[in-house]
Design a protein around this motif. Structure first.
Motif, short mmCIF file in Angstrom:
data_model
loop_
_atom_site.label_atom_id
_atom_site.label_comp_id
_atom_site.label_asym_id
_atom_site.label_seq_id
_atom_site.Cartn_x
_atom_site.Cartn_y
_atom_site.Cartn_z
N VAL A 173 -75.72 101.15 -41.72
CA VAL A 173 -75.04 100.65 -40.53
C VAL A 173 -73.57 100.54 -40.91
O VAL A 173 -73.21 99.81 -41.83
CB VAL A 173 -75.57 99.26 -40.10
N VAL A 174 -72.72 101.30 -40.19
CA VAL A 174 -71.30 101.32 -40.52
C VAL A 174 -70.47 101.18 -39.24
O VAL A 174 -70.95 101.42 -38.14
CB VAL A 174 -70.91 102.62 -41.27
N ALA A 175 -69.21 100.81 -39.43
CA ALA A 175 -68.32 100.63 -38.29
C ALA A 175 -67.38 101.81 -38.10
O ALA A 175 -66.59 101.82 -37.17
CB ALA A 175 -67.50 99.36 -38.48
N ALA A 176 -67.46 102.80 -38.98
CA ALA A 176 -66.58 103.96 -38.87
C ALA A 176 -67.33 105.23 -39.23
O ALA A 176 -68.17 105.23 -40.14
CB ALA A 176 -65.37 103.80 -39.78
N VAL A 177 -67.02 106.30 -38.55
CA VAL A 177 -67.65 107.59 -38.81
C VAL A 177 -67.40 108.02 -40.26
O VAL A 177 -68.29 108.57 -40.90
CB VAL A 177 -67.10 108.66 -37.84
N SER A 178 -66.24 107.73 -40.78
CA SER A 178 -65.90 108.14 -42.14
C SER A 178 -66.80 107.48 -43.18
O SER A 178 -66.87 107.94 -44.31
CB SER A 178 -64.44 107.80 -42.43
N ARG A 179 -67.51 106.43 -42.81
CA ARG A 179 -68.39 105.73 -43.76
C ARG A 179 -69.86 106.13 -43.62
O ARG A 179 -70.71 105.55 -44.27
CB ARG A 179 -68.24 104.23 -43.59
N LEU A 180 -70.13 107.10 -42.74
CA LEU A 180 -71.51 107.59 -42.65
C LEU A 180 -71.88 108.24 -43.98
O LEU A 180 -71.04 108.91 -44.60
CB LEU A 180 -71.65 108.62 -41.52
N PRO A 181 -73.12 108.06 -44.43
CA PRO A 181 -73.54 108.68 -45.69
C PRO A 181 -73.38 110.20 -45.65
O PRO A 181 -73.61 110.82 -44.61
CB PRO A 181 -75.01 108.30 -45.82
N VAL A 182 -72.97 110.78 -46.75
CA VAL A 182 -72.81 112.23 -46.82
C VAL A 182 -74.16 112.89 -46.59
O VAL A 182 -75.18 112.43 -47.11
CB VAL A 182 -72.25 112.63 -48.20
N GLY A 183 -74.17 113.95 -45.80
CA GLY A 183 -75.41 114.67 -45.53
C GLY A 183 -76.24 114.05 -44.43
O GLY A 183 -77.38 114.44 -44.24
N THR A 184 -75.70 113.07 -43.70
CA THR A 184 -76.44 112.45 -42.62
C THR A 184 -76.72 113.47 -41.54
O THR A 184 -75.83 114.20 -41.12
CB THR A 184 -75.64 111.28 -42.03
N ALA A 185 -77.93 113.52 -41.10
CA ALA A 185 -78.43 114.45 -40.09
C ALA A 185 -78.34 115.88 -40.60
O ALA A 185 -77.77 116.15 -41.65
CB ALA A 185 -77.71 114.29 -38.76
N ALA A 186 -78.92 116.79 -39.85
CA ALA A 186 -78.94 118.18 -40.30
C ALA A 186 -78.01 119.04 -39.48
O ALA A 186 -77.66 118.75 -38.41
CB ALA A 186 -80.35 118.72 -40.22
#
Length: 185
Positions: free
Chosen positions: A172-185
């Protein structure tokens, strides 16, 4: 004449000193702005319609919900595959507007079925936001009693939740830049 030369040199030196001080102040203001942005990103943006709760954290389980996308398709907790990113945005949220270009750019490289955008339009007109999100994500429009936000436990916008296995949140993050690498395909 020598006095005039000394005065002109002194005024020139003062101007150069003033210029250096101004450049130093501008640099410091930029650093402070970045720090404030980082704090805002960590804390989150605008409060949701139900400010009494707290935001979800990784490991929380998503409650069951049923909603309809703007395309007319039903969506529920069981319809979301693991690694689906659910973005909670509000049409009148300045933080959401700031994150929108990054989110759109990120979502363009993802499978649309693995990106769900939940737009809270309690106090504003969401049409422009929905028009931007629809090509890259399934969009759910929520009002004053947001069922999807409640199911996830979201109380502030923007929030980006990554669904893990067994309907638990893996991030759970507040910014797109903090999404885990490789999230979704």
């Amino acid at each position: 004449m020598p006095l005039l030369i000394v005065v002109v040199a002194l005024v020139g030196a003062l101007c150069v000193l003033n210029l250096l001080l101004c450049l130093g102040m501008i640099r410091r203001l930029r650093e402070q702005t970045q720090l404030i942005d980082a704090v805002y990103e960590f804390v989150g943006g605008a409060p949701a319609a139900d400010p009494a709760g707290s935001d979800p954290v990784a490991g929380d389980t998503v409650a069951d919900f049923h909603a309809t996308t703007t395309d007319g398709a039903p969506v529920g907790r069981d319809d979301l595959a693991p690694a689906t990113v659910v973005a909670f945005l509000a049409a009148d949220c300045k933080g959401c507007q700031a994150q929108l270009p990054d989110f759109l750019a990120w979502a363009r490289g993802q499978d649309r079925q693995r990106v769900l955008a939940v737009v809270n339009a309690h106090d504003s007109d969401p049409d422009a936001l929905i028009a931007q999100l629809t090509p890259v994500a399934r969009v759910v429009l929520e009002g004053a009693r947001p069922p999807v936000a409640r199911a996830f436990g979201v109380t502030s916008y923007p929030r980006f939740c990554v669904l893990g296995a067994d309907a638990t949140l893996s991030a759970v993050v507040a910014a797109v830049s903090r999404l885990p690498v490789g999230t979704a395909a």
